[in-house]
Design an enzyme around this catalytic site. Sequence first.
Site, PDB file in Angstrom:
ATOM      1  N   GLN A 148     -22.978  -8.017 -41.873  1.00  0.00           N
ATOM      2  CA  GLN A 148     -22.270  -7.858 -43.144  1.00  0.00           C
ATOM      3  C   GLN A 148     -20.766  -7.883 -42.879  1.00  0.00           C
ATOM      4  OE1 GLN A 148     -24.174  -5.628 -41.541  1.00  0.00           O
ATOM      5  NE2 GLN A 148     -23.830  -3.518 -42.234  1.00  0.00           N
ATOM      6  N   LYS A 153     -18.535   6.904 -33.086  1.00  0.00           N
ATOM      7  CA  LYS A 153     -19.767   6.561 -32.380  1.00  0.00           C
ATOM      8  C   LYS A 153     -19.492   6.024 -30.975  1.00  0.00           C
ATOM      9  CE  LYS A 153     -22.572   5.600 -36.507  1.00  0.00           C
ATOM     10  NZ  LYS A 153     -23.356   4.575 -37.252  1.00  0.00           N
ATOM     11  N   ALA A 202     -16.445   2.990 -42.394  1.00  0.00           N
ATOM     12  CA  ALA A 202     -16.869   2.280 -41.185  1.00  0.00           C
ATOM     13  C   ALA A 202     -15.867   2.342 -40.032  1.00  0.00           C
ATOM     14  CB  ALA A 202     -17.203   0.827 -41.526  1.00  0.00           C
ATOM     15  N   ASP A 257      -7.885  23.236 -45.176  1.00  0.00           N
ATOM     16  CA  ASP A 257      -8.714  22.072 -44.868  1.00  0.00           C
ATOM     17  C   ASP A 257      -7.999  20.753 -45.122  1.00  0.00           C
ATOM     18  OD1 ASP A 257     -10.764  23.769 -44.191  1.00  0.00           O
ATOM     19  OD2 ASP A 257     -11.775  23.641 -46.133  1.00  0.00           O
ATOM     20  N   SER A 289     -10.812   0.670 -56.775  1.00  0.00           N
ATOM     21  CA  SER A 289     -11.506   0.257 -55.558  1.00  0.00           C
ATOM     22  C   SER A 289     -12.069  -1.150 -55.697  1.00  0.00           C
ATOM     23  CB  SER A 289     -12.653   1.235 -55.283  1.00  0.00           C
ATOM     24  OG  SER A 289     -13.561   0.723 -54.333  1.00  0.00           O
ATOM     25  N   ALA A 290     -12.248  -1.806 -54.564  1.00  0.00           N
ATOM     26  CA  ALA A 290     -12.922  -3.105 -54.552  1.00  0.00           C
ATOM     27  C   ALA A 290     -14.381  -2.981 -54.976  1.00  0.00           C
ATOM     28  CB  ALA A 290     -12.829  -3.728 -53.161  1.00  0.00           C
ATOM     29  N   CYS A 291     -14.892  -1.760 -55.069  1.00  0.00           N
ATOM     30  CA  CYS A 291     -16.264  -1.561 -55.544  1.00  0.00           C
ATOM     31  C   CYS A 291     -16.434  -1.907 -57.018  1.00  0.00           C
ATOM     32  CB  CYS A 291     -16.709  -0.125 -55.297  1.00  0.00           C
ATOM     33  SG  CYS A 291     -16.990   0.269 -53.549  1.00  0.00           S
ATOM     34  N   TYR A 333     -20.216   4.821 -58.244  1.00  0.00           N
ATOM     35  CA  TYR A 333     -18.800   4.839 -57.873  1.00  0.00           C
ATOM     36  C   TYR A 333     -18.026   3.679 -58.499  1.00  0.00           C
ATOM     37  CZ  TYR A 333     -14.706   4.788 -54.746  1.00  0.00           C
ATOM     38  OH  TYR A 333     -13.437   4.775 -54.225  1.00  0.00           O
TER      39      TYR A 333
END
Length: 334
Positions: free
Chosen positions: A222, A202, A195, A42, A120-122, A151
Amino acid sequence: MSTSDLVVVTGAGGFIGGHLVADLRRQGYTRLRAVDIKPLADWYQRFDDVENLSLDLSEKAACEQTCAGATEVYNLAADMGGMGFIEMNKALCMLTVLINTHMLMAARQARVQRFFYSSSACVYAAEKQTSAAVTPLREPDAYPAMPEDGYGWEKLFSERMCRHFTEDFGVETRVARYHNVYGPYGTYDGGREKAPAAVCRKVIQAQLSGSGEIEIWGDGEQTRSFTYIDDCLVGTQALLHSDVREPLNIGSDQLVTINQLVDIVETIAGVKLRRKYKLDAPKGVRGRNSDNALIQQKLGWAPSIRLEDGMRKTYEWVYQQMTQPATAGRSLFT
């Protein structure tokens, strides 16, 4: 550091880790150990001349096996995904703290010379990200702390763990705060995608089905910056080999709305779609962008690949996966 020294990459079956292993091979590194929890079949990228291990790095013994004999470690392993995943799986995201904690302990025991941690930017305080016209986030903006729930807290805690392993035990750690890294050979469906890949999927689905419509999470206004994988690889390795002990942003400063991201992909695909906005979907903070003054000062470099260029390569790869799955495959073998 010699190209014959053992370099470890965790999360190697995933997106960034797979690209990093491929890049190290291109540079001539001959002793590489790639580790991921996923079964080898995988992995997105896998190489026969690399030591490939399927291990659960939340377990200390697995981390000790991973770090044994290593000179450098890139710890990219984490249970994470795009906004839809991290908003709905906060406990799973926080359990990733076991990985970095045990990896640091194992790296100390193995006398690893350099240890890289992918943050992360989080980690940045939510109150600084309430406007789409966001002021780019500087590294000190992580405090006073109020990061993304789940997170973001795990990432910020693990940053502190790296700092204290350096201060207390002499483990040379380096920390990068990634800003929305994207590119080929990564997740584009199934709920963990981010995204850029999701928008590619999509748009392609709308083309193939003839629906002429795309669903967008939120109102599309956003804002984010997105970092192409090649820039991420350059910054990651430059930071590990630098003398910079403080966390650094590795992120593009090209700010776009999600609507503009869709515009870019529509242009690449040669289509124009009706837009259906799902206002109750997970959408994260209102705006986020990277301030690159510190990385430019410390490393003399900052990400520079244009979103339009990186998205074209990403779109082409996702399109191949969706239209020629039998021949495109997920993994590389050499």
